[in-house]
Scaffold this active site. Sequence first.
Site, PDB file in Angstrom:
ATOM      1  N   CYS A 175      48.544  40.258  43.833  1.00  0.00           N
ATOM      2  CA  CYS A 175      48.994  39.983  42.462  1.00  0.00           C
ATOM      3  C   CYS A 175      49.603  41.239  41.884  1.00  0.00           C
ATOM      4  O   CYS A 175      50.446  41.174  40.990  1.00  0.00           O
ATOM      5  CB  CYS A 175      47.836  39.585  41.578  1.00  0.00           C
ATOM      6  SG  CYS A 175      46.895  38.234  42.228  1.00  0.00           S
ATOM      7  N   LYS A 219      34.260  27.631  45.172  1.00  0.00           N
ATOM      8  CA  LYS A 219      35.222  26.998  46.072  1.00  0.00           C
ATOM      9  C   LYS A 219      36.272  28.050  46.480  1.00  0.00           C
ATOM     10  O   LYS A 219      37.126  28.442  45.700  1.00  0.00           O
ATOM     11  CB  LYS A 219      35.906  25.817  45.387  1.00  0.00           C
ATOM     12  CG  LYS A 219      36.896  25.093  46.286  1.00  0.00           C
ATOM     13  CD  LYS A 219      38.269  25.229  45.696  1.00  0.00           C
ATOM     14  CE  LYS A 219      39.429  24.777  46.500  1.00  0.00           C
ATOM     15  NZ  LYS A 219      39.726  25.461  47.729  1.00  0.00           N
ATOM     16  N   GLU A 236      43.563  34.404  36.239  1.00  0.00           N
ATOM     17  CA  GLU A 236      44.287  35.587  36.690  1.00  0.00           C
ATOM     18  C   GLU A 236      45.391  35.054  37.587  1.00  0.00           C
ATOM     19  O   GLU A 236      45.110  34.567  38.683  1.00  0.00           O
ATOM     20  CB  GLU A 236      43.334  36.535  37.431  1.00  0.00           C
ATOM     21  CG  GLU A 236      43.743  37.983  37.324  1.00  0.00           C
ATOM     22  CD  GLU A 236      44.788  38.350  38.361  1.00  0.00           C
ATOM     23  OE1 GLU A 236      45.981  38.463  37.977  1.00  0.00           O
ATOM     24  OE2 GLU A 236      44.447  38.508  39.531  1.00  0.00           O
ATOM     25  N   GLY A 272      47.193  27.435  37.674  1.00  0.00           N
ATOM     26  CA  GLY A 272      46.420  27.925  36.532  1.00  0.00           C
ATOM     27  C   GLY A 272      46.710  27.122  35.270  1.00  0.00           C
ATOM     28  O   GLY A 272      45.799  26.785  34.510  1.00  0.00           O
ATOM     29  N   GLU A 320      57.809  35.244  41.203  1.00  0.00           N
ATOM     30  CA  GLU A 320      56.844  35.864  42.114  1.00  0.00           C
ATOM     31  C   GLU A 320      57.097  35.363  43.538  1.00  0.00           C
ATOM     32  O   GLU A 320      57.038  34.167  43.804  1.00  0.00           O
ATOM     33  CB  GLU A 320      55.408  35.535  41.701  1.00  0.00           C
ATOM     34  CG  GLU A 320      54.405  36.327  42.517  1.00  0.00           C
ATOM     35  CD  GLU A 320      52.963  36.155  42.057  1.00  0.00           C
ATOM     36  OE1 GLU A 320      52.271  37.156  41.916  1.00  0.00           O
ATOM     37  OE2 GLU A 320      52.535  34.999  41.855  1.00  0.00           O
ATOM     38  N   GLY A 359      44.969  32.631  41.073  1.00  0.00           N
ATOM     39  CA  GLY A 359      45.907  31.962  41.971  1.00  0.00           C
ATOM     40  C   GLY A 359      47.261  31.800  41.305  1.00  0.00           C
ATOM     41  O   GLY A 359      47.623  32.572  40.417  1.00  0.00           O
TER      42      GLY A 359
HETATM   43  C1  UN1 Z   1      44.968  41.042  43.481  1.00  0.00           C
HETATM   44  O1  UN1 Z   1      46.038  41.337  43.959  1.00  0.00           O
HETATM   45  O2  UN1 Z   1      44.725  39.871  43.145  1.00  0.00           O
HETATM   46  O3  UN1 Z   1      44.622  46.973  42.333  1.00  0.00           O
HETATM   47  C2  UN1 Z   1      43.861  42.011  43.304  1.00  0.00           C
HETATM   48  C3  UN1 Z   1      44.714  46.284  43.329  1.00  0.00           C
HETATM   49  C4  UN1 Z   1      43.471  45.759  43.991  1.00  0.00           C
HETATM   50  C5  UN1 Z   1      43.143  44.376  43.535  1.00  0.00           C
HETATM   51  C6  UN1 Z   1      44.282  43.421  43.589  1.00  0.00           C
HETATM   52  N1  UN1 Z   1      42.391  46.655  43.731  1.00  0.00           N
HETATM   53  O4  UN1 Z   1      45.796  45.974  43.790  1.00  0.00           O
END
Ligand code: UN1
Length: 511
Positions: free
Chosen positions: A299, A190, A265, A248, A399, A243
Amino acid sequence: MTETVERASTPANRAEPPTYRNFIAGSWVDSVAGETFESQNPADIRDVVGRFQQSTKADVAMAVKAAETALPMWRRTPAPKRGEILYRFGALMAEQKERLARAMTREMGKVIAEARGDVQEGIDIAFLMAGEGRRTFGDTVPSELPDKWAMSVRQPIGVAGIITPWNFPIAIPCWKMMPALVTGNTVVFKPASDTPHCATLLVELMAQAGFPAGTVNLVTGAGGEVGDAIVDSPDVPVLSFTGRSATGKRIAERAARRLKRLSLELGGKNGVVVLGDADLDLATDGIVWSAFGTSGQRCTAASRVIVERSVVEPLLERLEGRARRMRLGSGLDETVDVGPLINEAAVEKVGGYVEIGRAEGELVLGGGRASGGELANGWFFEPTIFRDVRPMDRIAQEEIFGPVLSIIPVADETQALTALNQTRYGLSASIFTRDVNAAFRAMRDFEAGIVYVNAGTTGAETHLPFGGWKETGNGHREAGHAALDSFTEWKSIYVDFSGRLQRAQIDNASD
Ligand code: UN1
């Protein structure tokens, strides 16, 4: 892509915008309820990418059934053969890299160079995991008893529910689906509601690569309906989600009721430490790339720069100068530096944090929505910098997921370390210094799953574990061989060929 595949997901009626379907048991199908939703280009929302199935529990049930049906065949397919399909999929993505990257920029806004990188990350993990088909190592160890064999093997868990975000719409689904599939699980996928087109293109290529019917099933729709149905399904024993932290935690609570395997994550509040002896030009390059790349919607984005007071002014001058010159616009234009945010809610959220920030630090750059000229129909936000922020201020703790950077002055390295770790998240962290001893102290003491020395906070490579400490996750890792832990059960096997009862711990006593 072949004509057959093109026709498979796109209905005969080619009126704009096209309508795309779910992929269940090897066929492209409408959702049972027949509702659809739109995906728009965030750089110009008049551009509708397509309509997608607004699926319900009934569609999830069909997808789970298809994945369950395919499972006995897939788990018995020799792993090296499964790996060969992953390899073909990686090669197809490589062939179609530009097409996928352009579709990605159109659907979620990141600039085209970064979209190419996102696709490349998908290719890399497909090739890495293809190799796992011939590795997937277990242990073979000596038994404590004579004429007895002892070893451990990894086995698939079952149907894997894969729920992915929009910010890395090719890479992250691949990070999750490749290890799940190579180890013999089947998948119900999904994708985020903001990027169903990227997901559809990906699944088309997977079908073309030869993943058998039912091994990969795509169900688009809302998290509260489709996501929850996957999370709650008694027939989906393993879940992987990337997300928001709040989502989460909710998934973890629901999954815990059935003791599901779950890898999460979640958020980050990644910090860059700049010590007084750092190469400030290099630090500026790293910070600008990490803070404003993907418009701060990673992230791993750097949102805190913790700087020794002696170099605050020269660093700030460099950062401000660079950020001020960044060009906003459609990411399909190769000269654009910063694309749009994903949607209106994101613009409002980031704007809200700027208001909070005004009371906490001093706004030195940006701070507003950018809507002049060709930006008028997109969700653009100016690169934003606050100075004199304190470690526990809200803009330094929460965040934001946008192009907002907080400069936090500190007296020395010890204070920098304290500030860096003063967060509930722990994804990635970096230090700029020329002092090798300080670099090693950071490598030892930073509370984060990923640490960079003399580089920004982004740039993870697919053959090392990716994930974070504390509230960034729940201890699992994506990528690297660590990813296999999320999708496999261990089985320890003992074969006694002595022909008599030999009792472990009892018959091996030396006295
Ligand atoms: C993410 O932001 O969820 O190192 C992944 C990095 C990328 C992956 C980020 N290769 O920022």
